[in-house]
Design an enzyme around this catalytic site. Structure first.
Site, mmCIF file in Angstrom:
data_model
loop_
_atom_site.group_PDB
_atom_site.id
_atom_site.type_symbol
_atom_site.label_atom_id
_atom_site.label_comp_id
_atom_site.label_asym_id
_atom_site.label_seq_id
_atom_site.Cartn_x
_atom_site.Cartn_y
_atom_site.Cartn_z
ATOM 1 N N GLY A 1 0.858 -1.177 0.000
ATOM 2 C CA GLY A 1 0.000 0.000 0.000
ATOM 3 C C GLY A 1 0.895 1.227 0.000
ATOM 4 O O GLY A 1 1.868 1.294 -0.746
ATOM 5 N N GLU A 2 0.610 2.161 0.859
ATOM 6 C CA GLU A 2 1.426 3.364 1.012
ATOM 7 C C GLU A 2 1.851 3.449 2.467
ATOM 8 O O GLU A 2 1.030 3.638 3.365
ATOM 9 C CB GLU A 2 0.619 4.602 0.589
ATOM 10 C CG GLU A 2 1.239 5.924 0.965
ATOM 11 C CD GLU A 2 2.697 6.058 0.542
ATOM 12 O OE1 GLU A 2 3.529 6.362 1.429
ATOM 13 O OE2 GLU A 2 3.001 5.838 -0.642
ATOM 14 N N CYS B 1 6.174 -5.358 0.740
ATOM 15 C CA CYS B 1 6.304 -4.053 0.072
ATOM 16 C C CYS B 1 6.239 -2.926 1.114
ATOM 17 O O CYS B 1 7.159 -2.763 1.903
ATOM 18 C CB CYS B 1 5.268 -3.901 -1.025
ATOM 19 S SG CYS B 1 5.632 -2.538 -2.171
ATOM 20 N N ARG C 1 13.003 3.354 -0.072
ATOM 21 C CA ARG C 1 11.639 3.422 -0.593
ATOM 22 C C ARG C 1 11.661 3.626 -2.114
ATOM 23 O O ARG C 1 12.572 4.235 -2.647
ATOM 24 C CB ARG C 1 10.892 4.601 0.046
ATOM 25 C CG ARG C 1 10.575 4.448 1.512
ATOM 26 C CD ARG C 1 10.147 5.778 2.114
ATOM 27 N NE ARG C 1 9.253 6.527 1.231
ATOM 28 C CZ ARG C 1 7.925 6.600 1.383
ATOM 29 N NH1 ARG C 1 7.344 5.977 2.389
ATOM 30 N NH2 ARG C 1 7.183 7.297 0.552
ATOM 31 N N HIS D 1 5.017 -8.321 -3.940
ATOM 32 C CA HIS D 1 3.618 -8.614 -3.611
ATOM 33 C C HIS D 1 3.285 -10.080 -3.913
ATOM 34 O O HIS D 1 2.738 -10.386 -4.983
ATOM 35 C CB HIS D 1 2.687 -7.725 -4.434
ATOM 36 C CG HIS D 1 2.642 -6.303 -4.008
ATOM 37 N ND1 HIS D 1 1.673 -5.810 -3.175
ATOM 38 C CD2 HIS D 1 3.445 -5.255 -4.313
ATOM 39 C CE1 HIS D 1 1.869 -4.518 -2.982
ATOM 40 N NE2 HIS D 1 2.945 -4.155 -3.655
ATOM 41 N N GLU E 1 0.884 -11.801 -2.825
ATOM 42 C CA GLU E 1 -0.566 -12.011 -2.849
ATOM 43 C C GLU E 1 -1.169 -11.761 -4.228
ATOM 44 O O GLU E 1 -2.350 -12.092 -4.466
ATOM 45 C CB GLU E 1 -1.242 -11.108 -1.806
ATOM 46 C CG GLU E 1 -1.427 -9.658 -2.186
ATOM 47 C CD GLU E 1 -0.168 -8.804 -2.094
ATOM 48 O OE1 GLU E 1 -0.265 -7.593 -2.360
ATOM 49 O OE2 GLU E 1 0.908 -9.346 -1.762
#
Length: 212
Positions: A53-54, A84, A114, A189, A191
């Site tokens: 996400g963020e 992530c 990042r 990721h 998932e």
């Protein structure tokens, strides 16, 4: 709850949590997979996944919901996997953060860069070999505005996945998956694939720490 089953939570403050829950539901050792938004839910689980996400948004929402300190306490003691943005949150240092820095969970003895690969347009997929975790068959890793491990700050941190080719300005051999005791972190990721072998690995890791 039987000895061989655990309840796994996925932090659902922001980011791609539903896909992790779907993956976990396919694993027999998972009694229940739940979205975690409250302290009560956090206290009900044996292990936690912090999804992509963020990372700045995750930290701000956690602080606003008075979940930041409880989450910090949880990840210090119980099995946690950061993917992530979740890897950034677990780290003790995030490089390239916005002015003023950001809140982190301060658990994993690494520094991360990042957005190592640039914007979402620079997203990519690549095969990674992680035999220590999932056997000889490679894993198709999906990188979206992904971080990388920039520095390892403790001998307790084991690198279990590296890039196997140069991507843009990022060298092959750059660390993208690490384990430190009860903590697991991946820059990508898992998932977003149909392959749940890394979820199976995390459940096995979490079972080792159950009731400790």
């Amino acid at each position: 709850m039987t000895q061989s089953q655990i309840t796994v939570g996925v932090l659902a403050l922001q980011g791609a949590f539903a896909e992790h829950i779907d993956m976990l539901k396919r694993i027999p050792e998972v009694k229940e997979a739940i979205a975690v938004r409250t302290l009560e839910q956090l206290n009900s689980i044996d292990a936690l996944i912090i999804p992509g996400g963020e990372s700045t948004a995750i930290a701000l929402i956690a602080e606003r919901c008075q979940m930041l300190d409880p989450l910090r306490s949880f990840v210090q003691a119980k099995p946690t996997w950061g993917t992530c943005a979740g890897m950034i949150m677990l780290a003790k240092e995030a490089r390239g953060a916005k002015k003023g820095g950001q809140q982190l969970f301060d658990a994993l003895d690494v520094a991360v860069n990042r957005n190592q690969f640039g914007t979402q347009k620079e997203s990519f997929q690549t095969l990674l070999h992680m035999p220590e975790l999932i056997g000889e068959e490679p894993f198709l890793a999906v990188f979206i505005r992904a971080p990388v491990i920039a520095e390892i700050k403790s001998d307790e941190v084991r690198v279990v996945g590296r890039l196997e080719r140069k991507v843009g300005q990022t060298d092959g051999e750059t660390a993208v998956a690490v384990v430190q005791n009860h903590l697991f972190a991946t820059a990508f990721h898992p998932e977003l694939t149909n392959d749940n072998r890394l979820h199976q690995y995390f459940v096995r890791l979490a079972l080792q720490y159950k009731d400790i």
